[in-house]
Design an enzyme around this catalytic site. Sequence first.
Site, PDB file in Angstrom:
ATOM      1  CD  GLU A  74     -28.073 -48.030   1.972  1.00 63.11           C
ATOM      2  OE1 GLU A  74     -28.403 -46.853   1.798  1.00 63.11           O
ATOM      3  OE2 GLU A  74     -27.313 -48.642   1.198  1.00 63.11           O
ATOM      4  N   GLY A 131     -23.689 -43.828  -1.010  1.00 62.80           N
ATOM      5  CA  GLY A 131     -23.789 -42.914   0.131  1.00 62.80           C
ATOM      6  C   GLY A 131     -23.149 -43.477   1.388  1.00 62.80           C
TER       7      GLY A 131
HETATM    8  C1  5RP Z   1     -26.562 -45.195  -0.099  1.00 63.63           C
HETATM    9  C2  5RP Z   1     -27.159 -45.894  -1.269  1.00 63.63           C
HETATM   10  C3  5RP Z   1     -28.144 -45.129  -2.096  1.00 63.63           C
HETATM   11  O1  5RP Z   1     -29.328 -45.848  -2.140  1.00 63.63           O
HETATM   12  C4  5RP Z   1     -27.595 -44.961  -3.494  1.00 63.63           C
HETATM   13  O2  5RP Z   1     -26.319 -44.338  -3.423  1.00 63.63           O
HETATM   14  C5  5RP Z   1     -28.532 -44.158  -4.384  1.00 63.63           C
HETATM   15  O3  5RP Z   1     -28.594 -42.839  -3.943  1.00 63.63           O
HETATM   16  P1  5RP Z   1     -29.470 -41.727  -4.675  1.00 63.63           P
HETATM   17  O4  5RP Z   1     -30.900 -42.064  -4.442  1.00 63.63           O
HETATM   18  O5  5RP Z   1     -29.031 -40.448  -4.003  1.00 63.63           O
HETATM   19  O6  5RP Z   1     -29.106 -41.741  -6.144  1.00 63.63           O
HETATM   20  O7  5RP Z   1     -26.899 -47.031  -1.548  1.00 63.63           O
HETATM   21  O8  5RP Z   1     -25.583 -45.972   0.532  1.00 63.63           O
END
Ligand code: 5RP
Length: 212
Positions: free
Chosen positions: A102, A96
């Site tokens: 994060e 994302g």
């Molecule tokens: C965003 C992330 C998310 O935690 C990862 O992409 C998982 O997303 P989802 O819960 O929609 O599967 O690292 O940068």
Amino acid sequence: MSTNEKRLAGEAAIRYVEDGAIVGVGTGSTVAYFIEALAGIRQRINGAVSSSEQSTALLRKHGIPVLDLNATGPLSLYVDGADECDAHKRLIKGGGAALTREKIIAEASSRFVCIIDSSKRVNLLGKFPLPIEVIPMARSLVGREIVKRGGQPVWRDGVVTDNGNWVIDVHGWQITDPVGLETELNQIPGIVTVGLFARRPADIVLVGDKEI
Ligand code: 5RP
């Protein structure tokens, strides 16, 4: 991918939230379920530190105060999803594009609870293309360094991170030494953040409502 498992994981993470806590909150569809559940106990917490503009909007919509990490000091809990998770709780994140904030919050937190559905569990990290956030002018330089190391860099064209940077997704790496690769990539000028969370893995992984 199981939406039901994502919801269960998001709800189950509430059991790690202590009264009066300021909770670190990740980004993504699984975290959206966590935020929804957090809204149900918002009177019990003192607020949240958010890893993205997307999560900030969601937290505010649910009436949860969003605080600045510089003002809160260390956090007791961070809850976030992942794109891949191995048996040692090492992760690939950044699907994302929120990987930098994060990783900062994960580092600032004494406990990192990772919430996933079972499709995210892997023996070897790397099938999911590894996201790397780069300073825009370093995109080609970083791309060449990745090719030297056997990866295929693909620019996530059109995506600008919350920090004003770009994302390269690296295909074709079977990551046998996640800590070594993370450490090595961190030395390349222009790389802001590598989406490998291996130096600081998750402490607890919830697959649906089951802790592994
Ligand atoms: C965003 C992330 C998310 O935690 C990862 O992409 C998982 O997303 P989802 O819960 O929609 O599967 O690292 O940068």
